[in-house]
Design an enzyme around this catalytic site. Structure first.
Site, PDB file in Angstrom:
ATOM      1  N   LYS A  10     -50.531   9.219  82.148  1.00 24.31           N
ATOM      2  CA  LYS A  10     -51.383   8.903  81.012  1.00 24.31           C
ATOM      3  C   LYS A  10     -50.616   8.573  79.733  1.00 24.31           C
ATOM      4  O   LYS A  10     -51.185   8.039  78.786  1.00 24.31           O
ATOM      5  CB  LYS A  10     -52.369  10.037  80.779  1.00 24.31           C
ATOM      6  CG  LYS A  10     -53.381  10.195  81.903  1.00 24.31           C
ATOM      7  CD  LYS A  10     -54.366   9.036  81.926  1.00 24.31           C
ATOM      8  CE  LYS A  10     -55.472   9.262  82.925  1.00 24.31           C
ATOM      9  NZ  LYS A  10     -56.553   8.289  82.798  1.00 24.31           N
TER      10      LYS A  10
HETATM   11  C1  LIG Z   1     -53.953  14.385  87.050  1.00 23.51           C
HETATM   12  C2  LIG Z   1     -54.761  13.130  87.047  1.00 23.51           C
HETATM   13  N1  LIG Z   1     -54.914  12.476  88.192  1.00 23.51           N
HETATM   14  C3  LIG Z   1     -55.658  11.353  88.275  1.00 23.51           C
HETATM   15  C4  LIG Z   1     -56.311  10.849  87.162  1.00 23.51           C
HETATM   16  C5  LIG Z   1     -57.162   9.610  87.300  1.00 23.51           C
HETATM   17  O1  LIG Z   1     -56.567   8.486  86.716  1.00 23.51           O
HETATM   18  P1  LIG Z   1     -57.428   7.302  86.128  1.00 23.51           P
HETATM   19  O2  LIG Z   1     -58.152   7.842  84.921  1.00 23.51           O
HETATM   20  O3  LIG Z   1     -56.469   6.226  85.780  1.00 23.51           O
HETATM   21  O4  LIG Z   1     -58.411   6.900  87.188  1.00 23.51           O
HETATM   22  C6  LIG Z   1     -56.156  11.502  85.933  1.00 23.51           C
HETATM   23  C7  LIG Z   1     -56.868  11.022  84.740  1.00 23.51           C
HETATM   24  O5  LIG Z   1     -57.017  11.730  83.771  1.00 23.51           O
HETATM   25  C8  LIG Z   1     -55.371  12.662  85.866  1.00 23.51           C
HETATM   26  O6  LIG Z   1     -55.207  13.351  84.718  1.00 23.51           O
END
Ligand SMILES: Cc1ncc(COP(=O)(O)O)c(C=O)c1O
Length: 321
Positions: A48
């Site tokens: 992120k």
């Molecule tokens: C640990 C984790 N995995 C997966 C995701 C999912 O990613 P995306 O928001 O790009 O779909 C997030 C999103 O906050 C996350 O914090």
């Protein structure tokens, strides 16, 4: 010369360009290869950081974000950590609205990085450590209230193109470079859908034959169109039981895979013990889904997955024994 061979002006430039590692030990019993993008090596220990930088820089470029203006976002912790880093370096005050259902390491880390953290109580009946769509709706209300109160810029990860663009411009092309363009499939546990959308767009542009699969929790496969029976699953960071996501281009979705809480945990533990990759629940879910692809139509092929965040973020949970 790569960025590792020179002094960088700030930690902003240390975001991205993460290694891609073959899970050769986990893949021993499987026909084919799983390649893992080590996103937990970013400065905030998650993928992120990339979207935080992109969203802020896009808004600076087109004037939506003014010098010194407060930035607000709803976060399960990782986007907030990324924004705390980016805003701290660039000099914007940052307020993170987060559910009390997320692990507390996240709030402490954001505060350490200079963020103001507003914790929002979970919906009645919700379970600590399991953030549901209802919990998220309460955090959304609070984020909107703070934006109005402070005349702030909302770094809205569910809607702003910067989320997807970070992965379209960087993560996807990095993977294409690292594999020489030789990958057959990508599967990704979806929260906002930003990393799926951006990577899938880059991959499909390179070759429409690269299969792109959405990963959801068992019992909360709302995007697949299944009834939600387990909104309080344990795979933090996504699986919010939303039937549609504005960043997701359905034309890029080749299929949907579901992963149980216990499979996500089993594969996260195996990643740590057998590969030395210390990641979280969603990374375990991604590998579980990739293994499923290699046992099915992608037997003998190469599947790429993201190691979304660090296992350090779950020390207070029972992910680790
Ligand atoms: C640990 C984790 N995995 C997966 C995701 C999912 O990613 P995306 O928001 O790009 O779909 C997030 C999103 O906050 C996350 O914090």
């Amino acid at each position: 010369m790569t960025r590792h061979d020179r002094v960088l002006p700030s930690a902003l430039e240390a975001i991205g360009e993460t290694p891609l590692v073959e899970l050769a030990r986990l893949g021993r019993d499987l026909e084919g290869r799983i390649l893992a993008k080590l996103e937990y090596l970013n400065p905030g220990f998650s993928k992120k950081d990339r979207i935080a930088r992109q969203i802020v820089e896009d808004a600076e470029a087109d004037g939506r974000l003014r010098r010194g203006q407060t930035v607000v976002e709803l976060t399960s912790g990782n986007t907030g950590t990324g924004l705390a880093i980016v805003c701290g370096i660039k000099g914007y005050p940052f307020v993170a609205a987060m559910s009390r259902g997320n692990s507390m390491e996240r709030a402490r880390m954001m505060r350490a990085l200079g963020a103001e953290v507003v914790l929002v109580d979970q919906a009645p009946g919700s379970i600590s450590g399991q953030v549901s769509g209802d919990d998220l709706a309460l955090v959304e209300q609070e984020a909107q209230r703070i934006v109005e109160e402070r005349g702030a810029f909302r770094a809205d990860q569910f809607r702003l193109a910067g989320n997807m663009r970070a992965h379209y411009l960087h993560t996807g092309p990095e993977i294409l470079r690292q594999t020489g363009g030789r990958l057959d499939a990508f599967c990704d546990f979806v929260g906002t859908g930003g990393s799926f959308a951006g990577c899938a767009a880059a991959f499909k542009q390179h070759s429409p034959a690269i299969g792109c699969f959405v990963v959801e929790p068992e019992g909360a496969a709302a995007l697949k169109g299944e009834p939600v029976t387990n909104p309080a699953h344990r795979i933090q960071g996504g699986g919010y039981s939303m039937a549609a996501l504005s960043l997701l281009d359905l034309a890029h979705v080749d299929g949907y895979l579901t992963v149980s809480d216990s499979d996500a945990v089993i594969w996260a533990r195996r990643l740590a013990k057998e590969e030395g990759i210390f990641a979280g629940f969603s990374s375990g879910a991604n590998v579980a889904a990739a293994a499923r692809l290699l046992q099915g139509i992608h037997r003998g092929k190469t599947v790429v997955v993201m190691m979304c965040d660090s296992g350090l973020k779950y020390l207070s949970t029972d992910l680790w024994e």
